[in-house]
Design a protein around this motif. Structure first.
Motif, mmCIF file in Angstrom:
data_model
loop_
_atom_site.group_PDB
_atom_site.id
_atom_site.type_symbol
_atom_site.label_atom_id
_atom_site.label_comp_id
_atom_site.label_asym_id
_atom_site.label_seq_id
_atom_site.Cartn_x
_atom_site.Cartn_y
_atom_site.Cartn_z
ATOM 1 N N GLN A 83 0.907 -1.123 -0.092
ATOM 2 C CA GLN A 83 -0.102 -0.088 -0.199
ATOM 3 C C GLN A 83 0.731 1.183 0.114
ATOM 4 O O GLN A 83 0.480 2.274 -0.641
ATOM 5 C CB GLN A 83 -0.844 -0.003 1.062
ATOM 6 C CG GLN A 83 -2.049 -1.167 1.033
ATOM 7 C CD GLN A 83 -2.890 -1.389 2.166
ATOM 8 O OE1 GLN A 83 -3.239 -0.193 3.148
ATOM 9 N NE2 GLN A 83 -3.079 -2.482 2.795
ATOM 10 N N ALA A 86 2.179 1.598 -3.637
ATOM 11 C CA ALA A 86 1.352 2.128 -4.452
ATOM 12 C C ALA A 86 1.337 3.586 -4.390
ATOM 13 O O ALA A 86 1.232 4.390 -5.302
ATOM 14 C CB ALA A 86 0.249 1.293 -4.211
ATOM 15 N N ARG A 90 1.979 6.481 -7.407
ATOM 16 C CA ARG A 90 1.103 7.630 -7.812
ATOM 17 C C ARG A 90 1.581 8.807 -7.435
ATOM 18 O O ARG A 90 1.501 9.714 -8.374
ATOM 19 C CB ARG A 90 -0.420 7.305 -7.276
ATOM 20 C CG ARG A 90 -1.360 8.433 -7.752
ATOM 21 C CD ARG A 90 -2.599 8.151 -7.165
ATOM 22 N NE ARG A 90 -2.760 8.559 -5.708
ATOM 23 C CZ ARG A 90 -3.552 8.656 -4.733
ATOM 24 N NH1 ARG A 90 -4.689 8.034 -5.075
ATOM 25 N NH2 ARG A 90 -3.424 9.001 -3.464
ATOM 26 N N LYS A 95 4.990 3.965 -12.855
ATOM 27 C CA LYS A 95 4.562 2.770 -13.064
ATOM 28 C C LYS A 95 5.100 1.764 -12.099
ATOM 29 O O LYS A 95 6.313 1.803 -11.699
ATOM 30 C CB LYS A 95 4.488 2.101 -14.370
ATOM 31 C CG LYS A 95 3.689 2.962 -15.553
ATOM 32 C CD LYS A 95 2.192 2.731 -15.269
ATOM 33 C CE LYS A 95 1.384 3.393 -16.264
ATOM 34 N NZ LYS A 95 -0.077 3.155 -15.936
ATOM 35 N N ILE A 109 -6.205 -6.042 -1.463
ATOM 36 C CA ILE A 109 -5.978 -6.012 -2.793
ATOM 37 C C ILE A 109 -6.636 -4.472 -3.220
ATOM 38 O O ILE A 109 -6.077 -3.694 -4.156
ATOM 39 C CB ILE A 109 -6.454 -7.172 -3.872
ATOM 40 C CG1 ILE A 109 -5.694 -8.465 -3.467
ATOM 41 C CG2 ILE A 109 -6.291 -6.869 -5.202
ATOM 42 C CD1 ILE A 109 -6.291 -9.669 -3.988
ATOM 43 N N ASP A 110 -7.699 -4.485 -2.979
ATOM 44 C CA ASP A 110 -8.684 -3.290 -3.374
ATOM 45 C C ASP A 110 -7.933 -2.002 -2.883
ATOM 46 O O ASP A 110 -7.718 -0.954 -3.508
ATOM 47 C CB ASP A 110 -10.130 -3.310 -2.655
ATOM 48 C CG ASP A 110 -10.828 -4.562 -3.326
ATOM 49 O OD1 ASP A 110 -10.488 -4.719 -4.519
ATOM 50 O OD2 ASP A 110 -11.912 -4.940 -2.894
ATOM 51 N N THR A 112 -4.526 -1.416 -2.207
ATOM 52 C CA THR A 112 -3.700 -1.327 -2.916
ATOM 53 C C THR A 112 -3.896 -0.483 -4.309
ATOM 54 O O THR A 112 -3.314 0.524 -4.441
ATOM 55 C CB THR A 112 -2.739 -2.479 -3.134
ATOM 56 O OG1 THR A 112 -2.433 -3.115 -1.832
ATOM 57 C CG2 THR A 112 -1.429 -2.211 -3.805
ATOM 58 N N ARG A 113 -5.022 -1.047 -4.934
ATOM 59 C CA ARG A 113 -5.417 -0.387 -6.232
ATOM 60 C C ARG A 113 -5.934 1.073 -5.834
ATOM 61 O O ARG A 113 -5.628 1.899 -6.870
ATOM 62 C CB ARG A 113 -6.475 -1.256 -6.557
ATOM 63 C CG ARG A 113 -5.886 -2.800 -7.359
ATOM 64 C CD ARG A 113 -6.834 -3.569 -7.733
ATOM 65 N NE ARG A 113 -6.448 -4.766 -8.579
ATOM 66 C CZ ARG A 113 -7.239 -5.801 -8.943
ATOM 67 N NH1 ARG A 113 -8.343 -6.228 -8.348
ATOM 68 N NH2 ARG A 113 -6.507 -6.730 -9.562
ATOM 69 N N ASP A 118 -4.314 4.366 -11.591
ATOM 70 C CA ASP A 118 -3.750 3.993 -12.840
ATOM 71 C C ASP A 118 -2.331 3.617 -12.701
ATOM 72 O O ASP A 118 -1.764 3.109 -13.987
ATOM 73 C CB ASP A 118 -4.222 5.025 -13.848
ATOM 74 C CG ASP A 118 -5.654 5.302 -13.923
ATOM 75 O OD1 ASP A 118 -6.222 4.434 -13.550
ATOM 76 O OD2 ASP A 118 -6.109 6.369 -14.292
ATOM 77 N N ILE A 120 -0.707 1.633 -10.800
ATOM 78 C CA ILE A 120 -0.434 0.268 -10.284
ATOM 79 C C ILE A 120 -0.854 -0.875 -10.926
ATOM 80 O O ILE A 120 -2.169 -0.680 -11.453
ATOM 81 C CB ILE A 120 -0.738 0.442 -8.770
ATOM 82 C CG1 ILE A 120 -0.009 1.168 -7.938
ATOM 83 C CG2 ILE A 120 -0.941 -1.163 -8.202
ATOM 84 C CD1 ILE A 120 1.401 0.457 -7.741
ATOM 85 N N GLU A 121 -0.295 -2.068 -11.215
ATOM 86 C CA GLU A 121 -1.087 -3.093 -11.560
ATOM 87 C C GLU A 121 -0.683 -4.119 -10.344
ATOM 88 O O GLU A 121 0.484 -4.226 -9.917
ATOM 89 C CB GLU A 121 -0.299 -3.464 -12.665
ATOM 90 C CG GLU A 121 -0.620 -5.174 -13.345
ATOM 91 C CD GLU A 121 0.397 -5.721 -14.504
ATOM 92 O OE1 GLU A 121 -0.015 -6.803 -14.955
ATOM 93 O OE2 GLU A 121 1.100 -4.718 -15.248
ATOM 94 N N VAL A 122 -1.770 -4.866 -10.240
ATOM 95 C CA VAL A 122 -1.583 -6.060 -9.130
ATOM 96 C C VAL A 122 -1.508 -7.403 -9.703
ATOM 97 O O VAL A 122 -2.565 -7.666 -10.724
ATOM 98 C CB VAL A 122 -2.660 -5.773 -8.127
ATOM 99 C CG1 VAL A 122 -2.561 -7.187 -7.227
ATOM 100 C CG2 VAL A 122 -2.729 -4.668 -7.392
#
Length: 418
Positions: A83, A86, A90, A95, A109-110, A112-113, A118, A120-122
């Motif tokens: 977290q 991430a 941002r 990236k 997971i949610d 962290t996103r 935009d 971050i890719e999990v």
């Protein structure tokens, strides 16, 4: 000022672009309870509710300034490091790829996103963290993305040391007479805080808190070298590390193993519930480690002292609350589990219920093996309002001729049945 302290000062100044210093709060409840002046350094109040954002920010800040990592960053984590990583990706507009085990709770997971947006890719890989970590390393090698470690790097340690930089400004000259309680997982926070305060000329007393089920620092200090644990209890997931980091241990190796307090997981749960119910403070297990260490000191050793407690995180998944409450009740002696040899006859249950007092409650009743025989084994969970009630119940059970076994503290049987 040492070079380390100077670098930490620079990191702290840069960090203000993300969030203000976290507060150092005197806690009246704990102060009255212990007789000490208990000050809480509230790292659970950062934007990602843990100190991990500090190390990730400092690592990426320095990498970007050096022109390293133009192809982005990568990390492996199922918790606070992900977290923080991430959020910082941002912030810098870079990236980042986060590798998490497939078993990671959706809530983590949610979040962290959410923090990374935009940028971050999990990627969910493997059932265990080691598989996930190796996948992240492979990705970094193949893509030229820069791996951001959770604790084992000098720049991460510098970033975590900003906690101590703020603390020194907030408490001033009183620091030298203070006792500082620090949680330990991989060791990045403890290494940073102890190094900065020592280099700054302060000489507080340091006490480290580790879970009983993951005593990597205690074992390593006893052995005089890093020791990798054969087995780790993952309940305190934010501090369940099998081996203290190489860089952190370089800075911690001269401390004594006697300065490490090993915190029982069930007792830790009681501290978490106490802080939630009394103070309204939500803490994750690792975030409550240092607080729980207060219980290891007799009141005469605390009276009149200034105690600084690093509250390291508050990312608690409330789906775990029933388990935490259960463990807390068992630690406090308010809940027990028994296997009874129950007669298979009419009225047997009524006879058993008549032995219970007004404050005793059955929370679980389950036949372990049904048969046509005269007796059957029954798992019974009992909860009461005063632990002394179980002594009264024991005498009543014995006098009535019941055959039973208390399995509350039998980890092998309890893990299979409860």
């Amino acid at each position: 000022m040492t070079a380390f302290a100077e670098r930490v000062g620079q990191a702290c100044e840069a960090l203000r672009a993300l969030f203000p210093e976290t507060p150092l709060q005197e806690n009246d409840y704990l102060s009255k309870k212990t007789g000490a002046r208990v000050l809480l350094k509230r790292e659970d109040l950062t934007p990602v509710r843990s100190y991990k954002i500090r190390g990730a920010f400092n690592f990426m800040r320095k990498a970007i300034a050096a022109g390293v990592g133009p192809d982005g960053f990568v990390c492996a984590s199922a918790g606070n490091h992900a977290q923080g990583f991430a959020f910082v990706c941002r912030h810098f507009g870079r990236k980042g790829v986060v590798f998490m085990p497939v078993t990671t709770p959706q809530q983590k997971i949610d979040k962290t996103r959410l923090f990374g947006g935009d940028f971050i890719e999990v990627r969910l890989v493997g059932d265990f963290f080691d598989e996930c970590y190796h996948a992240a390393e492979g990705f970094a090698a193949a893509s030229a993305a820069l791996m951001v470690p959770p604790f084992d790097h000098p720049d991460i340690i510098e970033g975590q040391a900003t906690v101590a930089h703020e603390l020194a400004d907030q408490i001033g000259a009183r620091m030298e007479a203070a006792r500082v309680l620090l949680p330990v997982g991989g060791g990045g926070l403890a290494a940073g805080v102890t190094t900065f305060l020592s280099d700054s000329g302060c000489a507080p007393e340091f006490v480290f808190a580790e879970p009983v089920g993951a005593p990597s620092l205690a074992r390593s200090l006893s052995a005089g070298k890093r020791v990798k644990l054969d087995q780790v209890d993952n309940f305190v997931d934010g501090a369940a590390v099998a081996e203290i980091g190489r860089e952190p241990f370089k800075r911690l190796k001269n401390f004594s193993a006697q300065q490490v307090r090993l915190i029982p997981e069930n007792r830790l749960c009681a501290t978490m519930i106490e802080m939630l119910n009394v103070e309204g403070v939500v803490l994750e297990p690792a975030g409550a480690l240092a607080l729980d260490a207060l219980k290891d000191f007799p009141k005469k050793d605390l009276k009149g002292r200034t105690i600084v407690v690093i509250v390291s995180g508050g990312n608690f998944d409330f789906e775990r609350l029933p388990d935490v409450k259960e463990r807390a009740l068992r630690f406090e002696g308010l809940k027990k589990y028994f296997i009874f040899r129950f007669p298979q006859r009419p009225g047997a249950l009524r006879d058993f219920l008549d032995l219970l007092g007004p404050d005793d409650d059955i929370t679980r009743f389950e036949y372990l093996k049904k048969s046509a025989r005269n007796f059957g084994s029954v798992l019974i969970g009992l909860e009461t309002k005063d632990p002394r009630n179980f002594k009264v119940l024991g005498r009543r059970f014995d006098a009535a001729g019941w055959a039973y076994q208390d399995i509350t503290d039998d980890e092998t049987i309890a893990s299979l049945l409860i």
